[in-house]
Scaffold this motif. Structure first.
Motif, PDB file in Angstrom:
ATOM      1  N   LEU A  11       0.830  -1.211   0.000  1.00  0.00           N
ATOM      2  CA  LEU A  11       0.000   0.000   0.000  1.00  0.00           C
ATOM      3  C   LEU A  11       0.869   1.267   0.000  1.00  0.00           C
ATOM      4  O   LEU A  11       0.525   2.260  -0.654  1.00  0.00           O
ATOM      5  N   THR A  12       1.988   1.235   0.701  1.00  0.00           N
ATOM      6  CA  THR A  12       2.898   2.377   0.708  1.00  0.00           C
ATOM      7  C   THR A  12       3.487   2.598  -0.680  1.00  0.00           C
ATOM      8  O   THR A  12       3.579   3.740  -1.155  1.00  0.00           O
ATOM      9  N   LEU A  13       3.876   1.523  -1.348  1.00  0.00           N
ATOM     10  CA  LEU A  13       4.409   1.627  -2.702  1.00  0.00           C
ATOM     11  C   LEU A  13       3.366   2.197  -3.662  1.00  0.00           C
ATOM     12  O   LEU A  13       3.656   3.092  -4.458  1.00  0.00           O
ATOM     13  N   VAL A  14       2.150   1.711  -3.560  1.00  0.00           N
ATOM     14  CA  VAL A  14       1.067   2.211  -4.414  1.00  0.00           C
ATOM     15  C   VAL A  14       0.796   3.684  -4.117  1.00  0.00           C
ATOM     16  O   VAL A  14       0.589   4.493  -5.031  1.00  0.00           O
ATOM     17  N   PHE A  15       0.836   4.064  -2.849  1.00  0.00           N
ATOM     18  CA  PHE A  15       0.601   5.459  -2.464  1.00  0.00           C
ATOM     19  C   PHE A  15       1.654   6.377  -3.061  1.00  0.00           C
ATOM     20  O   PHE A  15       1.342   7.453  -3.600  1.00  0.00           O
ATOM     21  N   PHE A  16       2.930   5.971  -2.980  1.00  0.00           N
ATOM     22  CA  PHE A  16       3.989   6.801  -3.557  1.00  0.00           C
ATOM     23  C   PHE A  16       3.892   6.865  -5.076  1.00  0.00           C
ATOM     24  O   PHE A  16       4.194   7.900  -5.677  1.00  0.00           O
ATOM     25  N   MET A  17       3.484   5.805  -5.704  1.00  0.00           N
ATOM     26  CA  MET A  17       3.303   5.827  -7.161  1.00  0.00           C
ATOM     27  C   MET A  17       2.187   6.790  -7.549  1.00  0.00           C
ATOM     28  O   MET A  17       2.308   7.544  -8.526  1.00  0.00           O
ATOM     29  N   VAL A  18       1.103   6.781  -6.789  1.00  0.00           N
ATOM     30  CA  VAL A  18      -0.005   7.699  -7.065  1.00  0.00           C
ATOM     31  C   VAL A  18       0.448   9.144  -6.859  1.00  0.00           C
ATOM     32  O   VAL A  18       0.128  10.029  -7.659  1.00  0.00           O
ATOM     33  N   LEU A  19       1.214   9.399  -5.799  1.00  0.00           N
ATOM     34  CA  LEU A  19       1.729  10.751  -5.563  1.00  0.00           C
ATOM     35  C   LEU A  19       2.637  11.201  -6.716  1.00  0.00           C
ATOM     36  O   LEU A  19       2.571  12.356  -7.167  1.00  0.00           O
ATOM     37  N   ALA A  20       3.473  10.300  -7.208  1.00  0.00           N
ATOM     38  CA  ALA A  20       4.364  10.647  -8.315  1.00  0.00           C
ATOM     39  C   ALA A  20       3.570  10.936  -9.581  1.00  0.00           C
ATOM     40  O   ALA A  20       3.876  11.887 -10.313  1.00  0.00           O
ATOM     41  N   LEU A  21       2.555  10.144  -9.847  1.00  0.00           N
ATOM     42  CA  LEU A  21       1.745  10.366 -11.045  1.00  0.00           C
ATOM     43  C   LEU A  21       0.986  11.686 -10.978  1.00  0.00           C
ATOM     44  O   LEU A  21       0.862  12.396 -11.975  1.00  0.00           O
ATOM     45  N   VAL A  22       0.486  12.016  -9.795  1.00  0.00           N
ATOM     46  CA  VAL A  22      -0.219  13.292  -9.628  1.00  0.00           C
ATOM     47  C   VAL A  22       0.760  14.448  -9.810  1.00  0.00           C
ATOM     48  O   VAL A  22       0.443  15.455 -10.456  1.00  0.00           O
ATOM     49  N   GLY A  23       1.973  14.318  -9.273  1.00  0.00           N
ATOM     50  CA  GLY A  23       2.977  15.368  -9.417  1.00  0.00           C
ATOM     51  C   GLY A  23       3.378  15.575 -10.868  1.00  0.00           C
ATOM     52  O   GLY A  23       3.524  16.704 -11.328  1.00  0.00           O
ATOM     53  N   VAL A  24       3.548  14.508 -11.606  1.00  0.00           N
ATOM     54  CA  VAL A  24       3.897  14.621 -13.027  1.00  0.00           C
ATOM     55  C   VAL A  24       2.720  15.202 -13.803  1.00  0.00           C
ATOM     56  O   VAL A  24       2.897  16.002 -14.713  1.00  0.00           O
ATOM     57  N   GLY A  25       1.520  14.823 -13.433  1.00  0.00           N
ATOM     58  CA  GLY A  25       0.341  15.342 -14.120  1.00  0.00           C
ATOM     59  C   GLY A  25       0.172  16.839 -13.913  1.00  0.00           C
ATOM     60  O   GLY A  25      -0.179  17.567 -14.841  1.00  0.00           O
ATOM     61  N   LEU A  26       0.443  17.306 -12.717  1.00  0.00           N
ATOM     62  CA  LEU A  26       0.295  18.739 -12.446  1.00  0.00           C
ATOM     63  C   LEU A  26       1.484  19.544 -12.961  1.00  0.00           C
ATOM     64  O   LEU A  26       1.317  20.630 -13.504  1.00  0.00           O
ATOM     65  N   GLY A  27       2.681  19.020 -12.771  1.00  0.00           N
ATOM     66  CA  GLY A  27       3.888  19.760 -13.140  1.00  0.00           C
ATOM     67  C   GLY A  27       4.263  19.619 -14.588  1.00  0.00           C
ATOM     68  O   GLY A  27       5.011  20.423 -15.129  1.00  0.00           O
ATOM     69  N   GLY A  28       3.824  18.588 -15.259  1.00  0.00           N
ATOM     70  CA  GLY A  28       4.136  18.404 -16.660  1.00  0.00           C
ATOM     71  C   GLY A  28       5.426  17.653 -16.916  1.00  0.00           C
ATOM     72  O   GLY A  28       5.925  17.659 -18.028  1.00  0.00           O
ATOM     73  N   GLY A  29       5.987  17.041 -15.940  1.00  0.00           N
ATOM     74  CA  GLY A  29       7.197  16.257 -16.164  1.00  0.00           C
ATOM     75  C   GLY A  29       8.447  17.103 -16.174  1.00  0.00           C
ATOM     76  O   GLY A  29       8.442  18.287 -15.842  1.00  0.00           O
TER      77      GLY A  29
END
Length: 60
Positions: A11-29
């Motif tokens: 669950l921690t791994l999935v949580f960090f992956m979701v946080l990374a995807l949200v960050g890339v989605g907002l910041g644009g990579g």
């Protein structure tokens, strides 16, 4: 207890992956730097020397 730790890690791994995807989605990579810039370009400035004959032709 081992089962709980395994589920918690997953669950921690999935949580960090979701946080990374949200960050890339907002910041644009990560922006890719452009290499269109030229470094150490030498600019040669040439001045036109006008002779007296050229000045006489222009004044007439």
């Amino acid at each position: 207890m081992k089962n709980f730790k395994r589920i918690f890690r997953l669950l921690t791994l999935v949580f960090f992956m979701v946080l990374a995807l949200v960050g890339v989605g907002l910041g644009g990579g990560i922006p890719i730097p452009s290499s269109n810039r030229r470094e150490d370009t030498i600019v040669i400035k040439v001045e036109l020397v006008e002779s007296e004959e050229d000045q006489k032709e222009l004044s007439e």
